[in-house]
Design a protein around this motif. Structure first.
Motif, PDB file in Angstrom:
ATOM      1  N   SER A 143     -42.150   3.805  28.456  1.00 41.88           N
ATOM      2  CA  SER A 143     -42.980   2.713  27.692  1.00 41.88           C
ATOM      3  C   SER A 143     -43.683   3.530  26.440  1.00 41.88           C
ATOM      4  CB  SER A 143     -44.067   2.353  28.746  1.00 41.88           C
ATOM      5  OG  SER A 143     -43.421   1.756  29.998  1.00 41.88           O
ATOM      6  N   PRO A 144     -43.845   2.602  25.420  1.00 45.21           N
ATOM      7  CA  PRO A 144     -44.584   3.275  24.292  1.00 45.21           C
ATOM      8  C   PRO A 144     -45.968   3.665  24.631  1.00 45.21           C
ATOM      9  CG  PRO A 144     -43.838   0.818  23.984  1.00 45.21           C
ATOM     10  CD  PRO A 144     -43.591   1.240  25.452  1.00 45.21           C
ATOM     11  N   ALA A 145     -46.335   5.035  24.044  1.00 44.99           N
ATOM     12  CA  ALA A 145     -47.742   5.444  23.980  1.00 44.99           C
ATOM     13  C   ALA A 145     -48.407   4.990  22.914  1.00 44.99           C
ATOM     14  CB  ALA A 145     -47.284   6.882  24.311  1.00 44.99           C
ATOM     15  N   VAL A 146     -49.770   4.762  23.038  1.00 44.69           N
ATOM     16  CA  VAL A 146     -50.635   4.194  22.056  1.00 44.69           C
ATOM     17  C   VAL A 146     -51.753   5.146  21.937  1.00 44.69           C
ATOM     18  CG1 VAL A 146     -51.783   2.306  21.453  1.00 44.69           C
ATOM     19  CG2 VAL A 146     -49.930   1.923  22.597  1.00 44.69           C
ATOM     20  N   TRP A 147     -52.185   5.655  20.587  1.00 39.63           N
ATOM     21  CA  TRP A 147     -53.451   6.210  20.216  1.00 39.63           C
ATOM     22  C   TRP A 147     -54.050   5.506  19.389  1.00 39.63           C
ATOM     23  CZ3 TRP A 147     -48.764   8.633  21.531  1.00 39.63           C
ATOM     24  CH2 TRP A 147     -48.767   9.631  22.149  1.00 39.63           C
ATOM     25  N   GLY A 148     -55.321   5.787  19.408  1.00 44.36           N
ATOM     26  CA  GLY A 148     -56.156   4.799  18.567  1.00 44.36           C
ATOM     27  C   GLY A 148     -56.364   3.316  19.033  1.00 44.36           C
ATOM     28  N   SER A 149     -56.624   2.444  18.036  1.00 47.85           N
ATOM     29  CA  SER A 149     -56.836   1.134  18.439  1.00 47.85           C
ATOM     30  C   SER A 149     -55.720   0.454  19.178  1.00 47.85           C
ATOM     31  CB  SER A 149     -57.085  -0.010  17.110  1.00 47.85           C
ATOM     32  OG  SER A 149     -58.190   0.749  16.284  1.00 47.85           O
ATOM     33  N   GLN A 150     -56.109  -0.395  20.120  1.00 45.77           N
ATOM     34  CA  GLN A 150     -55.000  -0.917  20.925  1.00 45.77           C
ATOM     35  C   GLN A 150     -54.514  -2.490  20.382  1.00 45.77           C
ATOM     36  OE1 GLN A 150     -53.279  -0.136  23.800  1.00 45.77           O
ATOM     37  NE2 GLN A 150     -54.660   1.747  24.082  1.00 45.77           N
ATOM     38  N   PRO A 151     -53.140  -2.357  20.068  1.00 47.13           N
ATOM     39  CA  PRO A 151     -52.862  -3.722  19.520  1.00 47.13           C
ATOM     40  C   PRO A 151     -53.012  -4.825  20.394  1.00 47.13           C
ATOM     41  CG  PRO A 151     -51.300  -1.927  19.403  1.00 47.13           C
ATOM     42  CD  PRO A 151     -52.017  -1.321  20.359  1.00 47.13           C
ATOM     43  N   ALA A 152     -52.704  -5.996  19.886  1.00 46.55           N
ATOM     44  CA  ALA A 152     -52.901  -7.210  20.670  1.00 46.55           C
ATOM     45  C   ALA A 152     -51.986  -7.099  21.726  1.00 46.55           C
ATOM     46  CB  ALA A 152     -52.540  -8.523  19.805  1.00 46.55           C
ATOM     47  N   PRO A 153     -52.171  -8.105  22.951  1.00 50.66           N
ATOM     48  CA  PRO A 153     -51.355  -8.038  24.146  1.00 50.66           C
ATOM     49  C   PRO A 153     -49.980  -8.398  23.557  1.00 50.66           C
ATOM     50  CG  PRO A 153     -53.417  -8.983  24.517  1.00 50.66           C
ATOM     51  CD  PRO A 153     -53.376  -8.874  23.414  1.00 50.66           C
ATOM     52  N   GLY A 154     -48.978  -7.978  23.968  1.00 44.71           N
ATOM     53  CA  GLY A 154     -47.656  -8.049  23.758  1.00 44.71           C
ATOM     54  C   GLY A 154     -47.096  -7.555  22.242  1.00 44.71           C
ATOM     55  N   ARG A 155     -48.084  -7.047  21.732  1.00 42.54           N
ATOM     56  CA  ARG A 155     -47.834  -6.423  20.189  1.00 42.54           C
ATOM     57  C   ARG A 155     -47.054  -5.159  20.113  1.00 42.54           C
ATOM     58  NH1 ARG A 155     -46.345  -8.531  15.528  1.00 42.54           N
ATOM     59  NH2 ARG A 155     -47.820  -8.116  13.771  1.00 42.54           N
ATOM     60  N   THR A 156     -47.430  -4.240  21.231  1.00 43.00           N
ATOM     61  CA  THR A 156     -46.870  -3.137  21.223  1.00 43.00           C
ATOM     62  C   THR A 156     -45.416  -3.148  21.599  1.00 43.00           C
ATOM     63  OG1 THR A 156     -48.849  -1.930  22.003  1.00 43.00           O
ATOM     64  CG2 THR A 156     -46.931  -1.046  22.668  1.00 43.00           C
ATOM     65  N   GLU A 157     -44.828  -3.788  22.482  1.00 45.87           N
ATOM     66  CA  GLU A 157     -43.589  -4.014  22.922  1.00 45.87           C
ATOM     67  C   GLU A 157     -42.769  -4.603  21.716  1.00 45.87           C
ATOM     68  OE1 GLU A 157     -45.934  -4.761  24.730  1.00 45.87           O
ATOM     69  OE2 GLU A 157     -45.714  -3.205  26.048  1.00 45.87           O
ATOM     70  N   GLU A 158     -43.224  -5.511  21.067  1.00 40.23           N
ATOM     71  CA  GLU A 158     -42.723  -6.337  19.788  1.00 40.23           C
ATOM     72  C   GLU A 158     -42.572  -5.276  18.806  1.00 40.23           C
ATOM     73  OE1 GLU A 158     -43.626  -9.561  16.338  1.00 40.23           O
ATOM     74  OE2 GLU A 158     -45.133  -9.250  18.023  1.00 40.23           O
ATOM     75  N   LEU A 159     -43.519  -4.289  18.331  1.00 36.15           N
ATOM     76  CA  LEU A 159     -43.175  -3.546  17.201  1.00 36.15           C
ATOM     77  C   LEU A 159     -42.146  -2.428  17.648  1.00 36.15           C
ATOM     78  CD1 LEU A 159     -47.024  -3.393  16.221  1.00 36.15           C
ATOM     79  CD2 LEU A 159     -44.974  -4.022  14.865  1.00 36.15           C
TER      80      LEU A 159
END
Length: 464
Positions: A141-157
């Protein structure tokens, strides 16, 4: 690109041909790339002599090898880290973002990626304060640092930019509001983007490519990260374990700031204490070990000071040095340095000690001919005075396949001058070559070189 008026070789811009009598060396000013030019090739390519028919195929292969690494015209320039937006992202709609987003594509089997992820974890506090998002994709699963993207945006990008991996890993795409995406390739380019996101200057922040050791050493977690300043350059120093954390805290109290109070900075130095031995790593390479916290702190100060820029008359080489108690020094390949540090007790019995400085600084001995100067190593003495020690030889790896004996020394010198830190001007390349061209070179494996230093040799000045 240009044609060299001096030689007839069609050299790529930023390439220098140094002639050394009958042979020569091609050197890149921006990247650590070099090639030995044997006498026959010098006659054919540089002096216009006819190529005998029986050597034409071999000569063509030689030119193609030089062309493939960007030394001759006919190839793309050396990779700058930023790729044109083609293939990956060129045919799709550019996603709108309301803040910067850096999508990094990694691979679980990539040592560079493991090191980069460790740097991201060490900088978690600094990244949390950014009005930007950093996504690491390619391993679960994508790992995120900093500001959290909008719901669903992480997977889309993550799905949209996954094919950036075709450039190799790590690679990334930087999305900025109101601008076209930027495709970045390689550990150094991705790290530079992270530094910029944090408001830093990549040109003044030390970022070194991980080595083969980094997957096991540099990829481990750390307990603290601080930034230290060395004459205008920023160095990231990390520690793991209570004792090392206390030592690094001593640097904070002196002249640095906690990593959490600054922008992104990659981990360059790392302090650990397995059992009773203190270890200092540069990237994944062991550069010093000691028996006390006080000595470790002193070594850290010395290493950090060494990251400052050289003087105008000095050559800065990416290699190691061993100093003898009788007042002489030898140069060693950088990837051998950990091996010698581990065996420093054995070396000490023969009077040798490894210099922990991050670069080897060479200058010409006073009063010597600039074109054949005696090189001296400039380094701190135990009491921190500047010390100048004559360099009397260099150790180098023998060729991986049989070569004509007449070319052996020329090839070894091409490898040694290629240790010069880049970018460098043509004048700096010529000055560095003038310093090392007269050195005796001992060819052998690192094990053979250790025997040479501790048992077989009475002095370092032996024929190559």
């Amino acid at each position: 690109m240009r044609a060299s008026a001096e030689t007839g070789l069609r050299l790529t811009s930023g390439i220098v041909l140094l002639t050394t009598g009958s042979d020569g060396v091609l050197l890149h000013c921006r990247a650590p790339v070099a090639a030995y030019v044997p006498p026959a090739a010098m006659n054919w390519a540089a002096r216009g002599a006819a190529v005998p028919a029986e050597h034409a195929a071999a000569y063509a292969r030689c030119l193609e090898a030089w062309r493939s690494v960007g030394l001759l015209e006919g190839t793309a320039p050396q990779n700058s880290g930023e790729e044109p937006l083609a293939g990956a992202g060129a045919s799709r709609a550019h996603p709108a973002v309301d803040r910067p987003v850096l999508v990094i594509v990694s691979s679980p089997g990539c040592g560079y990626c493991l090191h980069l992820r460790a740097d991201l974890e060490a900088n978690r506090e600094a990244l949390a304060r950014l009005d930007a998002s950093v996504l690491l994709v390619g391993d679960g699963s994508p790992a995120v640092w900093g500001s959290q993207p909008a719901p669903g945006r992480t997977e889309e990008l993550a799905e949209m930019w996954a094919d950036v991996a075709r450039l190799g890993t790590p690679s990334a795409v930087l999305l900025v509001p109101g601008d076209n995406p930027r495709i970045l390739r390689g550990f150094d380019a991705v790290t530079a983007a992270l530094i910029e996101l944090g408001g830093g200057d990549p040109g003044r922040t030390v970022c070194e490519l991980p080595t083969s050791c980094s997957a096991t050493v540099g990829a481990g977690p750390v307990d603290t990260l601080v930034t230290v300043h060395a004459r205008g350059r920023t160095v990231g120093v990390a520690a793991r374990g209570p004792g090392p954390v206390s030592v690094v805290a001593g640097l904070v109290a002196e002249k640095s700031a906690p990593g959490g109070d600054t922008g992104y900075v990659p981990v360059t130095l790392r302090v650990e204490r397995p059992r009773n031995v203190w270890l200092i790593f540069r990237g994944g390479e062991l550069v010093a070990r000691s028996r006390s916290a006080e000595e470790t702190l002193s070594l850290l100060r010395r290493i950090i000071a060494g990251f400052g820029p050289p003087e105008a008359h000095q050559s800065q080489l990416l290699c190691g040095a061993l100093v003898q108690a009788d007042g002489r020094a030898v140069l060693v390949p950088r990837n051998w340095f950990s091996y010698f540090v581990v065996r420093s007790s054995l070396l000490a019995k023969s009077g040798w000690r490894p210099c922990p400085d991050p670069y080897v600084l060479l200058e010409a001995a006073p009063g010597t001919d600039p074109d054949g100067a005696q090189p001296v190593l400039v380094h701190p003495s135990p009491d921190w005075d500047v010390q100048r020690t004559p360099v009397t030889g260099a150790l180098a790896q023998p060729p991986d396949r049989p070569r004509p004996e007449a070319h052996t020394r020329g090839r070894a010198l091409a490898a040694i001058v290629n240790w010069l830190a880049r970018p460098a001007s043509p004048q700096q390349l010529r000055a560095a070559y003038a310093l090392v061209s007269g050195l005796p070179v001992h060819l052998g494996t690192r094990e053979e070189s250790l025997t040479f230093l501790t048992v077989a040799a009475t002095d370092a000045e032996v024929p190559s």
